[in-house]
Design a protein around this motif. Structure first.
Motif, mmCIF file in Angstrom:
data_model
loop_
_atom_site.group_PDB
_atom_site.id
_atom_site.type_symbol
_atom_site.label_atom_id
_atom_site.label_comp_id
_atom_site.label_asym_id
_atom_site.label_seq_id
_atom_site.Cartn_x
_atom_site.Cartn_y
_atom_site.Cartn_z
ATOM 1 N N VAL A 148 0.840 -1.198 0.000
ATOM 2 C CA VAL A 148 0.000 0.000 0.000
ATOM 3 C C VAL A 148 0.874 1.248 0.000
ATOM 4 O O VAL A 148 0.611 2.209 -0.737
ATOM 5 C CB VAL A 148 -0.954 0.002 1.212
ATOM 6 N N ARG A 149 1.946 1.246 0.807
ATOM 7 C CA ARG A 149 2.842 2.404 0.837
ATOM 8 C C ARG A 149 3.474 2.620 -0.543
ATOM 9 O O ARG A 149 3.547 3.753 -1.028
ATOM 10 C CB ARG A 149 3.955 2.184 1.868
ATOM 11 N N LEU A 150 3.914 1.536 -1.172
ATOM 12 C CA LEU A 150 4.519 1.665 -2.493
ATOM 13 C C LEU A 150 3.487 2.160 -3.505
ATOM 14 O O LEU A 150 3.783 3.033 -4.339
ATOM 15 C CB LEU A 150 5.108 0.321 -2.934
ATOM 16 N N GLY A 151 2.279 1.621 -3.431
ATOM 17 C CA GLY A 151 1.218 2.085 -4.320
ATOM 18 C C GLY A 151 0.922 3.557 -4.129
ATOM 19 O O GLY A 151 0.734 4.302 -5.105
ATOM 20 N N THR A 152 0.891 3.997 -2.886
ATOM 21 C CA THR A 152 0.630 5.413 -2.603
ATOM 22 C C THR A 152 1.729 6.288 -3.186
ATOM 23 O O THR A 152 1.458 7.365 -3.739
ATOM 24 C CB THR A 152 0.531 5.633 -1.086
ATOM 25 N N SER A 153 2.977 5.821 -3.096
ATOM 26 C CA SER A 153 4.093 6.627 -3.605
ATOM 27 C C SER A 153 4.004 6.823 -5.109
ATOM 28 O O SER A 153 4.322 7.901 -5.625
ATOM 29 C CB SER A 153 5.433 5.986 -3.232
ATOM 30 N N VAL A 154 3.556 5.818 -5.858
ATOM 31 C CA VAL A 154 3.451 5.987 -7.307
ATOM 32 C C VAL A 154 2.155 6.712 -7.675
ATOM 33 O O VAL A 154 2.108 7.447 -8.663
ATOM 34 C CB VAL A 154 3.587 4.643 -8.055
ATOM 35 N N ALA A 155 1.094 6.531 -6.873
ATOM 36 C CA ALA A 155 -0.153 7.263 -7.125
ATOM 37 C C ALA A 155 0.084 8.762 -7.008
ATOM 38 O O ALA A 155 -0.454 9.554 -7.797
ATOM 39 C CB ALA A 155 -1.238 6.817 -6.149
ATOM 40 N N LEU A 156 0.890 9.181 -6.031
ATOM 41 C CA LEU A 156 1.187 10.598 -5.850
ATOM 42 C C LEU A 156 1.969 11.170 -7.030
ATOM 43 O O LEU A 156 1.989 12.389 -7.231
ATOM 44 C CB LEU A 156 1.967 10.811 -4.551
ATOM 45 N N GLN A 157 2.609 10.283 -7.806
ATOM 46 C CA GLN A 157 3.330 10.708 -9.009
ATOM 47 C C GLN A 157 2.477 10.536 -10.265
ATOM 48 O O GLN A 157 2.993 10.553 -11.377
ATOM 49 C CB GLN A 157 4.637 9.932 -9.125
ATOM 50 N N ARG A 158 1.160 10.337 -10.060
ATOM 51 C CA ARG A 158 0.179 10.239 -11.140
ATOM 52 C C ARG A 158 0.380 9.001 -12.019
ATOM 53 O O ARG A 158 -0.052 8.993 -13.169
ATOM 54 C CB ARG A 158 0.186 11.517 -12.000
ATOM 55 N N ARG A 159 1.002 7.971 -11.479
ATOM 56 C CA ARG A 159 1.131 6.700 -12.213
ATOM 57 C C ARG A 159 0.044 5.769 -11.675
ATOM 58 O O ARG A 159 0.300 4.822 -10.943
ATOM 59 C CB ARG A 159 2.540 6.139 -12.020
ATOM 60 N N THR A 160 -1.186 6.109 -12.057
ATOM 61 C CA THR A 160 -2.350 5.483 -11.434
ATOM 62 C C THR A 160 -2.438 3.995 -11.730
ATOM 63 O O THR A 160 -2.785 3.205 -10.844
ATOM 64 C CB THR A 160 -3.629 6.192 -11.902
ATOM 65 N N ASP A 161 -2.156 3.595 -12.966
ATOM 66 C CA ASP A 161 -2.251 2.170 -13.312
ATOM 67 C C ASP A 161 -1.306 1.328 -12.457
ATOM 68 O O ASP A 161 -1.680 0.247 -11.977
ATOM 69 C CB ASP A 161 -1.939 1.956 -14.797
ATOM 70 N N GLU A 162 -0.085 1.817 -12.264
ATOM 71 C CA GLU A 162 0.869 1.111 -11.402
ATOM 72 C C GLU A 162 0.360 1.041 -9.966
ATOM 73 O O GLU A 162 0.475 0.008 -9.304
ATOM 74 C CB GLU A 162 2.225 1.820 -11.406
ATOM 75 N N ALA A 163 -0.185 2.160 -9.510
ATOM 76 C CA ALA A 163 -0.690 2.208 -8.137
ATOM 77 C C ALA A 163 -1.779 1.172 -7.934
ATOM 78 O O ALA A 163 -1.793 0.450 -6.927
ATOM 79 C CB ALA A 163 -1.217 3.610 -7.823
ATOM 80 N N VAL A 164 -2.705 1.084 -8.883
ATOM 81 C CA VAL A 164 -3.801 0.112 -8.780
ATOM 82 C C VAL A 164 -3.246 -1.304 -8.672
ATOM 83 O O VAL A 164 -3.736 -2.122 -7.887
ATOM 84 C CB VAL A 164 -4.750 0.252 -9.995
ATOM 85 N N GLU A 165 -2.195 -1.613 -9.444
ATOM 86 C CA GLU A 165 -1.579 -2.940 -9.366
ATOM 87 C C GLU A 165 -1.052 -3.218 -7.968
ATOM 88 O O GLU A 165 -1.221 -4.334 -7.441
ATOM 89 C CB GLU A 165 -0.436 -3.049 -10.379
ATOM 90 N N ALA A 178 -8.291 -2.625 4.980
ATOM 91 C CA ALA A 178 -9.127 -1.440 4.754
ATOM 92 C C ALA A 178 -8.381 -0.343 4.005
ATOM 93 O O ALA A 178 -8.941 0.301 3.109
ATOM 94 C CB ALA A 178 -9.646 -0.920 6.092
ATOM 95 N N GLU A 179 -7.126 -0.096 4.367
ATOM 96 C CA GLU A 179 -6.389 0.994 3.724
ATOM 97 C C GLU A 179 -6.129 0.678 2.254
ATOM 98 O O GLU A 179 -6.147 1.580 1.409
ATOM 99 C CB GLU A 179 -5.070 1.249 4.460
ATOM 100 N N ALA A 180 -5.908 -0.598 1.933
ATOM 101 C CA ALA A 180 -5.709 -0.968 0.530
ATOM 102 C C ALA A 180 -6.974 -0.690 -0.282
ATOM 103 O O ALA A 180 -6.912 -0.167 -1.397
ATOM 104 C CB ALA A 180 -5.312 -2.436 0.422
ATOM 105 N N TRP A 181 -8.146 -1.027 0.271
ATOM 106 C CA TRP A 181 -9.408 -0.736 -0.420
ATOM 107 C C TRP A 181 -9.598 0.773 -0.580
ATOM 108 O O TRP A 181 -10.032 1.239 -1.636
ATOM 109 C CB TRP A 181 -10.588 -1.333 0.347
ATOM 110 N N ALA A 182 -9.269 1.522 0.477
ATOM 111 C CA ALA A 182 -9.444 2.976 0.417
ATOM 112 C C ALA A 182 -8.556 3.590 -0.657
ATOM 113 O O ALA A 182 -9.007 4.404 -1.481
ATOM 114 C CB ALA A 182 -9.146 3.604 1.778
ATOM 115 N N GLN A 183 -7.278 3.204 -0.660
ATOM 116 C CA GLN A 183 -6.355 3.779 -1.638
ATOM 117 C C GLN A 183 -6.680 3.316 -3.059
ATOM 118 O O GLN A 183 -6.527 4.079 -4.021
ATOM 119 C CB GLN A 183 -4.913 3.422 -1.267
ATOM 120 N N LEU A 184 -7.147 2.074 -3.199
ATOM 121 C CA LEU A 184 -7.585 1.594 -4.511
ATOM 122 C C LEU A 184 -8.766 2.437 -5.003
ATOM 123 O O LEU A 184 -8.815 2.849 -6.171
ATOM 124 C CB LEU A 184 -7.980 0.122 -4.442
ATOM 125 N N GLY A 185 -9.711 2.703 -4.101
ATOM 126 C CA GLY A 185 -10.869 3.511 -4.481
ATOM 127 C C GLY A 185 -10.478 4.916 -4.898
ATOM 128 O O GLY A 185 -10.998 5.445 -5.891
#
Length: 325
Positions: A148-165, A178-185
């Motif tokens: 989740v932390r790694l996903g959040t770091s790439v989501a903040l860089q607008r690499r949404t597809d990577e973040a979703v993975e 819960a946090e994984a579902w929240a960040q995925l949403g």
């Protein structure tokens, strides 16, 4: 082995068990009892310091963590814990130094990398945060929180597809995270996949009903889907629990205006914190609300001031409203 030494080990073990169970008062009591028997026990100082930091008792936490490092200068976790305390209390440069020192002392410890990732992301160092998060994941690939932390770091860089993975990988490890579902949403919302966003955020809230960030984004997703009444209900429910949430209050005011409820919108705008009340977005919506309830003179005066700001985000919108008059 002395009786006192054995007792100290038992107290530390018991304190750690309580700590992991969230029984912080009992954990603190066990750590303090260990220190009464052995005032120079670095582990007891570190564990108690970490617990006190969780309770935001910053001064006492700092004392115990510095004591741990005085006794064991190479204790990586004490460096990492002290670094987080220092950053939280405004000593950012010193805090980062300790966090980075922890990774040098124990580079195979995923926790120290994750702590560094969190602080770097909070400080806006997105690439540095991603690197630290990646190191943590490589060391402990079965921990969903690290994904989740790694996903959040790439989501903040607008690499949404990577973040979703990354978020889906976390959920593959723990479907009830819960946090994984929240960040995925949130990622799906930003990617304009509104149906998936609502589903993921709904799951997050079912697991953690007090997640304000998930509830706010669910309301925003419903608004984007045209479910305005559901969005208003979501914003209102969130404000019942978090009346200090100015951004949600401002969003609610805007939605109420779209439903031709200017008096209700003005009530929300009046309740904003002073700094947010002066923001261009709030000022613009106040002007529109005043015009909607018939006070065109006051509304137009405010709109002209917004339109006259050449760098303002709402200048063109203000000009459009004035031009339609």
């Amino acid at each position: 082995m002395s009786t006192d030494h054995t007792h100290v080990k038992d107290l530390l073990r018991r304190g750690l068990e309580y700590h992991l169970q969230g029984r912080l008062a009992e954990a603190a009591q066990a750590y303090r009892a260990a220190l009464e028997l052995d005032a120079d026990n670095a582990s007891a100082h570190n564990n108690l310091g970490f617990l006190l930091a969780q309770q935001q008792a910053w001064d006492e936490a700092r004392v115990h963590l510095r004591a741990a490092l005085r006794l064991k200068p190479d204790m990586a976790m004490a460096h990492s814990n002290l670094g987080q305390v220092l950053v939280a209390t405004g000593e950012v440069a010193d805090g980062k130094h300790h966090l980075e020192q922890a990774t040098r002392l124990d580079p195979e410890n995923p926790t120290v990398w994750d702590n560094l990732a969190r602080i770097r992301l909070l400080g806006g160092d997105l690439q540095g945060g991603e690197y630290a998060a990646m190191r943590a994941v490589r060391l402990q690939q079965d921990d969903p929180a690290l994904h989740v932390r790694l996903g959040t770091s790439v989501a903040l860089q607008r690499r949404t597809d990577e973040a979703v993975e990354h978020f889906r990988r976390a959920l593959g490890l723990d479907p009830n995270h819960a946090e994984a579902w929240a960040q995925l949403g949130i990622a799906c919302f930003l990617h304009n996949d509104l149906g998936s966003a609502c589903d993921a955020l709904g799951r997050a809230l079912a697991l953690r009903p007090d997640d304000a960030n998930a509830e706010r984004h669910l309301a925003l997703a419903r608004l984007a889907l045209g479910e305005t009444d559901a969005a208003i209900a979501g914003f209102e429910h969130l404000l019942e629990r978090h009346p200090e949430d100015g951004q949600t209050r401002l969003d609610l005011a805007a939605v109420l205006l779209s439903r031709h409820r200017p008096d209700d919108a003005l009530a929300q705008l009046d309740a904003l914190p002073e700094a947010l009340r002066r923001s261009e977005k709030a000022v613009f919506h106040r002007a529109v609300a005043l015009r909607a309830r018939g006070d065109c003179a006051s509304g137009d005066e405010i709109l002209r001031s917004v339109a006259d700001n050449p760098t303002g985000e709402y200048a063109e919108r203000a000009k459009a409203v004035l031009g339609a008059h």
